[in-house]
Design an enzyme around this catalytic site. Sequence first.
Site, PDB file in Angstrom:
ATOM      1  N   ASP A  45       0.834  -1.197   0.000  1.00  0.00           N
ATOM      2  CA  ASP A  45       0.000   0.000   0.000  1.00  0.00           C
ATOM      3  C   ASP A  45       0.871   1.251   0.000  1.00  0.00           C
ATOM      4  O   ASP A  45       1.990   1.248   0.522  1.00  0.00           O
ATOM      5  CB  ASP A  45      -0.879   0.051   1.261  1.00  0.00           C
ATOM      6  CG  ASP A  45      -1.929  -1.032   1.288  1.00  0.00           C
ATOM      7  OD1 ASP A  45      -2.171  -1.658   0.257  1.00  0.00           O
ATOM      8  OD2 ASP A  45      -2.510  -1.239   2.377  1.00  0.00           O
ATOM      9  N   ARG A  46       0.321   2.306  -0.517  1.00  0.00           N
ATOM     10  CA  ARG A  46       1.025   3.590  -0.496  1.00  0.00           C
ATOM     11  C   ARG A  46       1.434   3.977   0.919  1.00  0.00           C
ATOM     12  O   ARG A  46       2.546   4.465   1.154  1.00  0.00           O
ATOM     13  CB  ARG A  46       0.116   4.676  -1.086  1.00  0.00           C
ATOM     14  CG  ARG A  46       0.737   6.069  -1.137  1.00  0.00           C
ATOM     15  CD  ARG A  46      -0.229   7.064  -1.749  1.00  0.00           C
ATOM     16  NE  ARG A  46       0.405   8.358  -1.981  1.00  0.00           N
ATOM     17  CZ  ARG A  46      -0.193   9.384  -2.597  1.00  0.00           C
ATOM     18  NH1 ARG A  46      -1.424   9.251  -3.038  1.00  0.00           N
ATOM     19  NH2 ARG A  46       0.452  10.524  -2.779  1.00  0.00           N
TER      20      ARG A  46
END
Length: 243
Positions: free
Chosen positions: A61-62
């Site tokens: 995930d970012r």
Amino acid sequence: MIDILTTPLPILYQTGDLVAINKPHGLLVHRSPIASDAAEFAVQLLRNQLGQRVYPVHRLDRKTGGVLLFALNEVMNATMQQQFMEGAVSKTYLAIVRGYTPDEQAIDYPLRRDDGNGGLGTLQDAFTALKTLRRTEVNVPFGKHPTSRYSLVELTPTTGRMHQLRKHMAHILHPIIGDRPHGCNKQNKLFLEQFSMNTMLLHARQIQFKHPISEETITVIAPLQAEFSRMLTTLFGMDKPEA
């Protein structure tokens, strides 16, 4: 957080066909239509840093920092992706979550497939093993409670669903601090006000796999990044995770 625009990505492991970095929190792996505000991506930065094409063999995930593995050619990319799909790669994460978690817990909770555009698809099996490493109670009032309780947990997923760890921790009512939208907005606000902290406290600590060519077992460990490390010291009085 490091300046991802000017600082080289930290390389943790590198051979002629694989490279692993310690991805900073907030850096997208690759261009995505759901994050149009981003101008820099791990694929682009690492390609420019190494001077060659790179292939992410899995995703983070970012908002998640830690170990991110890339292949340096198409054959290795296909081979390593197959290992991930077959569950032959072991991944371990650290997270700081709300409340006191049990010593150990098996989270077997199916998740709906997310198409990345807000749509939900069919249910998919999802399994995460939780182990509590440390608990703490801090003198910060929260709601009707005079103190606040948190746990440092080790999470080992055996499936790789989108936002799996974030959704699983929310499901058992111990959301990851700094998570949006699956976390607790009131806790996130508390951390921003009390500690000037708005990073999601989820870190991809370790990845282990068998090298397809040498057949050697490779273990790559990512050191904690600045905000996670600061919160570990602030909340638990620790300068590093226990082994």
